[in-house]
Motif scaffolding. Structure first.
Motif, PDB file in Angstrom:
ATOM      1  N   UNK A   1       0.326  -1.692   0.169  1.00 22.96           N
ATOM      2  CA  UNK A   1       0.022  -0.033   0.458  1.00 22.96           C
ATOM      3  C   UNK A   1       0.528   1.006   0.257  1.00 22.96           C
ATOM      4  N   UNK A   2       2.225   1.156   0.448  1.00 25.79           N
ATOM      5  CA  UNK A   2       3.011   2.201  -0.058  1.00 25.79           C
ATOM      6  C   UNK A   2       3.431   2.630  -0.742  1.00 25.79           C
ATOM      7  N   UNK A   3       3.372   1.241  -2.002  1.00 24.62           N
ATOM      8  CA  UNK A   3       3.482   1.158  -3.966  1.00 24.62           C
ATOM      9  C   UNK A   3       2.584   2.249  -4.327  1.00 24.62           C
ATOM     10  N   UNK A   4       1.166   1.937  -2.949  1.00 25.56           N
ATOM     11  CA  UNK A   4       0.318   2.460  -4.071  1.00 25.56           C
ATOM     12  C   UNK A   4      -0.407   3.759  -3.391  1.00 25.56           C
ATOM     13  N   UNK A   5       0.070   4.582  -2.176  1.00 25.87           N
ATOM     14  CA  UNK A   5      -0.262   5.559  -2.493  1.00 25.87           C
ATOM     15  C   UNK A   5       1.154   6.672  -2.860  1.00 25.87           C
ATOM     16  N   UNK A   6       1.862   6.163  -3.225  1.00 27.37           N
ATOM     17  CA  UNK A   6       2.731   6.752  -3.825  1.00 27.37           C
ATOM     18  C   UNK A   6       2.326   6.788  -5.626  1.00 27.37           C
TER      19      UNK A   6
ATOM     20  N   UNK B   1      -8.787  11.085   5.598  1.00 32.05           N
ATOM     21  CA  UNK B   1      -8.788  10.275   7.231  1.00 32.05           C
ATOM     22  C   UNK B   1      -8.451   8.314   7.382  1.00 32.05           C
ATOM     23  N   UNK B   2      -7.776   8.017   5.873  1.00 27.70           N
ATOM     24  CA  UNK B   2      -7.693   6.688   5.547  1.00 27.70           C
ATOM     25  C   UNK B   2      -7.515   6.901   4.025  1.00 27.70           C
ATOM     26  N   UNK B   3      -7.054   5.429   3.812  1.00 33.08           N
ATOM     27  CA  UNK B   3      -6.505   5.170   2.313  1.00 33.08           C
ATOM     28  C   UNK B   3      -7.084   5.868   1.335  1.00 33.08           C
ATOM     29  N   UNK B   4      -8.266   4.986   1.288  1.00 33.63           N
ATOM     30  CA  UNK B   4      -8.978   5.450  -0.219  1.00 33.63           C
ATOM     31  C   UNK B   4      -9.853   6.536  -0.245  1.00 33.63           C
ATOM     32  N   UNK B   5      -9.472   7.858   0.766  1.00 35.27           N
ATOM     33  CA  UNK B   5      -9.256   8.768   0.575  1.00 35.27           C
ATOM     34  C   UNK B   5      -8.099   9.900   0.083  1.00 35.27           C
ATOM     35  N   UNK B   6      -7.212   8.848   0.681  1.00 40.35           N
ATOM     36  CA  UNK B   6      -5.667   9.200   0.399  1.00 40.35           C
ATOM     37  C   UNK B   6      -5.106   9.730  -1.036  1.00 40.35           C
ATOM     38  N   UNK B   7      -5.821   8.368  -1.620  1.00 43.81           N
ATOM     39  CA  UNK B   7      -5.261   7.752  -2.978  1.00 43.81           C
ATOM     40  C   UNK B   7      -6.372   8.630  -3.565  1.00 43.81           C
ATOM     41  N   UNK B   8      -7.618   8.741  -3.451  1.00 38.37           N
ATOM     42  CA  UNK B   8      -8.912   9.507  -4.438  1.00 38.37           C
ATOM     43  C   UNK B   8      -7.774  11.096  -4.411  1.00 38.37           C
ATOM     44  N   UNK B   9      -7.558  11.994  -3.249  1.00 40.58           N
ATOM     45  CA  UNK B   9      -6.703  12.984  -3.520  1.00 40.58           C
ATOM     46  C   UNK B   9      -4.973  12.947  -4.466  1.00 40.58           C
TER      47      UNK B   9
ATOM     48  N   UNK C   1       5.495   1.893  -8.220  1.00 44.46           N
ATOM     49  CA  UNK C   1       4.783   0.961  -7.809  1.00 44.46           C
ATOM     50  C   UNK C   1       5.175  -0.542  -7.200  1.00 44.46           C
ATOM     51  N   UNK C   2       6.660  -0.869  -8.202  1.00 40.35           N
ATOM     52  CA  UNK C   2       6.859  -2.202  -7.783  1.00 40.35           C
ATOM     53  C   UNK C   2       8.621  -1.858  -7.529  1.00 40.35           C
ATOM     54  N   UNK C   3       8.502  -0.628  -7.451  1.00 41.79           N
ATOM     55  CA  UNK C   3      10.055  -0.367  -6.047  1.00 41.79           C
ATOM     56  C   UNK C   3       9.797  -1.233  -4.595  1.00 41.79           C
ATOM     57  N   UNK C   4       8.805  -0.588  -4.456  1.00 41.52           N
ATOM     58  CA  UNK C   4       9.199  -1.311  -2.968  1.00 41.52           C
ATOM     59  C   UNK C   4       8.989  -2.714  -2.518  1.00 41.52           C
ATOM     60  N   UNK C   5       8.040  -3.527  -4.106  1.00 36.65           N
ATOM     61  CA  UNK C   5       8.327  -4.685  -2.899  1.00 36.65           C
ATOM     62  C   UNK C   5       9.607  -5.641  -3.808  1.00 36.65           C
ATOM     63  N   UNK C   6       9.848  -4.549  -4.358  1.00 38.07           N
ATOM     64  CA  UNK C   6      10.604  -5.048  -5.178  1.00 38.07           C
ATOM     65  C   UNK C   6      12.202  -4.827  -4.137  1.00 38.07           C
ATOM     66  N   UNK C   7      12.897  -3.489  -3.483  1.00 40.20           N
ATOM     67  CA  UNK C   7      13.594  -4.316  -3.116  1.00 40.20           C
ATOM     68  C   UNK C   7      13.264  -4.240  -1.666  1.00 40.20           C
ATOM     69  N   UNK C   8      12.104  -4.433  -1.072  1.00 35.41           N
ATOM     70  CA  UNK C   8      11.707  -5.668   0.183  1.00 35.41           C
ATOM     71  C   UNK C   8      12.223  -7.597   0.251  1.00 35.41           C
ATOM     72  N   UNK C   9      12.368  -7.515  -1.132  1.00 36.69           N
ATOM     73  CA  UNK C   9      12.572  -8.692  -1.454  1.00 36.69           C
ATOM     74  C   UNK C   9      13.746  -8.814  -2.933  1.00 36.69           C
ATOM     75  N   UNK C  10      14.358  -8.480  -3.270  1.00 34.31           N
ATOM     76  CA  UNK C  10      15.600  -9.069  -3.888  1.00 34.31           C
ATOM     77  C   UNK C  10      16.501  -7.988  -3.639  1.00 34.31           C
ATOM     78  N   UNK C  11      16.199  -6.542  -2.872  1.00 33.15           N
ATOM     79  CA  UNK C  11      17.636  -5.711  -2.291  1.00 33.15           C
ATOM     80  C   UNK C  11      17.919  -5.175  -2.952  1.00 33.15           C
TER      81      UNK C  11
END
Length: 481
Positions: A73-78, A123-131, A428-438
């Motif tokens: 969800x960090x990747x989704x927000x960014x 107030x939450x993830x959904x509103x954050x993503x919309x704005x 979108x892909x960088x956070x999961x990539x850096x957390x898995x293959x460094x």
């Protein structure tokens, strides 16, 4: 529509006898117009850079004042801002062609304000993503419109310097974001401090809207819409005496040649020389993002946390990224006055490829330690020096100048859509990539950059010192040959 008020100073002498502004005032006007318009770039930089420091605090639990974000969800927000920016570029280009560059930038200032305020109060993830998507529409629209506006106002011999001021403002906005993030994190308690980080962007949005009330419309857009007298009046404000008639005649000639053509759109891609320009534009736009630059600009604290640094140390160290970016763009603007666009692009591509390989090597070959942390930071700074000096300054400038007048807004929008689409994929892909293959993630970017170098060698022309109409003629001639 009434013309915008002139940018003038109290007591300033009026136009010379030929109606042209005195030469000593022209430079001042151009610099002031550039400063006002590039607040769009400042907002672009702040809103894309601020997320790097906000994410660690948004990832805290709701009880701790965060939104409980995961790496996904960090990747989704960014990336939600980047997704909005892709479509904002397409929309912004169309609106700029139809309603004018000036009106479009003013409308984008309103979107910047609403988007920044909405994300700060979410107030939450959904509103954050919309704005964030709404904010992205403004960022994308500004990225497609501001460089074109500046390129159309600038004389050919100063186009490089004035257009690249927008890139300087982008990285200045990012530096402001990194600095304010570190200061807020140090001085305010952890609960909800990310809201303050995001809310600051409302201030330059208001300044942009006010400033655009006093900026003239692009003379090329005015001429293309049959408002030749107004185009001449704008040129008299921003050109040295004796140069207006020749430039206006060249613009009118191009407008007349385009008059029989249909409205700009996808069907234009059937024309070989236009298709070639758009391919070059899309290549410049997309490949510049696949360098991996925004994996560093958006996620520098995340990368440094992976090396073992603490949160506050990572946020403070990230300020160095912003400082280097500002210095590098300033150097790039100076170099553009002395070297060709294409030459700088190729040198930059070599530099970023080597830097990415060194980042990967530090991750993969060294144990977690302060030495590894600071080596990774040093190689990140080397990457940014080449990227911001030689690639970022060049690609935004070339995008603003290579497209023909009739479809400049449309083609710029399509190309910048490519920029933000590539940016979206990386973000979108960088956070999961850096957390898995460094660190191996940076080897992927290095390989992509080798392919980019080949594309630039084969496809990108030199445009330095040529009028926008002359650049168009050269593409036509290449197609006819």
């Amino acid at each position: 529509m009434a013309m915008a008020p002139r940018l003038s100073q109290p007591g300033q002498r009026g136009p010379d006898l030929d109606g042209t502004a005195p030469a000593k005032h022209v430079d001042r006007r151009l610099r002031l117009i550039t400063l006002i318009a590039t607040f769009g770039g400042l907002l672009f930089g702040y809103d894309t850079g601020v997320i790097s420091g906000a994410l660690p605090f948004m990832s805290l639990s709701h009880d701790e004042g965060g939104l409980g974000l995961t790496p996904l969800t960090e990747g989704v927000v960014a990336s939600s801002l980047v997704l909005g920016a892709a479509f904002g570029a397409l929309l912004g280009g169309r609106l700029a062609d139809h309603y004018g560059r000036r009106r479009t930038i003013s409308a984008l200032a309103v979107l910047f304000f609403v988007g920044a305020l909405g994300t700060a109060l979410a107030p939450g993830l959904t509103v954050m993503v919309l704005f964030r998507v709404l904010l992205g529409l403004a960022v994308g629209g500004a990225s497609a419109t501001v460089p074109v506006f500046l390129a159309e106002l600038a004389p050919a011999e100063r186009r490089g310097r004035l257009v690249t001021q927008n890139e300087l403002m982008i990285v200045t906005g990012q530096l402001c974001a990194y600095t304010s993030n570190a200061v807020i994190a140090e001085t305010i308690g952890e609960a909800g401090i990310w809201r303050w980080m995001l809310a600051i962007a409302t201030v330059p949005a208001v300044l942009l809207w006010i400033g655009m009330l006093f900026v003239p419309e692009s003379p090329r857009w005015l001429a293309a819409h049959g408002r030749t007298d107004e185009a001449a009046e704008t040129l008299r404000q921003v050109r040295a005496p004796g140069t207006v008639d020749a430039e206006l005649a060249e613009i009118e000639h191009r407008v007349a040649a385009d008059a029989s053509e249909p409205r700009a759109g996808w069907n234009d891609l059937r024309t070989p020389w236009i298709r070639r320009i758009v391919i070059v534009g899309l290549g410049l736009a997309g490949l510049s993002q696949l360098t991996g630059v925004n994996s560093i600009m958006y996620f520098a604290p995340t990368i440094l946390l992976e090396t073992g640094l603490g949160t506050q140390a990572a946020l403070t160290a990230t300020i160095a990224n912003g400082v280097v970016a500002v210095i590098a763009v300033s150097c790039g603007i100076w170099l553009l006055g002395r070297h060709g666009r294409r030459q700088m692009l190729l040198v930059g591509q070599i530099g970023v490829t080597v830097s990415l390989a060194l980042i990967a090597a530090a991750f993969l070959l060294l144990p977690q330690s302060p030495l590894r942390s600071y080596l990774v930071l040093a190689f990140m700074l080397t990457f940014l020096a080449f990227m911001q000096c030689c690639i970022a300054t060049v690609f935004w400038l070339m995008l603003s100048e290579i497209f023909p007048l009739r479809l400049r807004g449309f083609a710029m929008g399509v190309s910048v859509f490519g920029t933000w689409t590539a940016n979206f994929a990386v973000t979108l892909l960088f956070p999961p990539l850096i957390s898995t293959i460094g660190g191996a993630t940076f080897l992927i970017f290095a390989a992509i950059n080798v392919a980019s170098f080949v594309f630039y060698v084969r496809m990108v022309p030199e445009t330095r010192g040529r009028s926008m109409e002359a650049i168009e003629d050269s593409f036509r001639a290449q197609s006819a040959a």
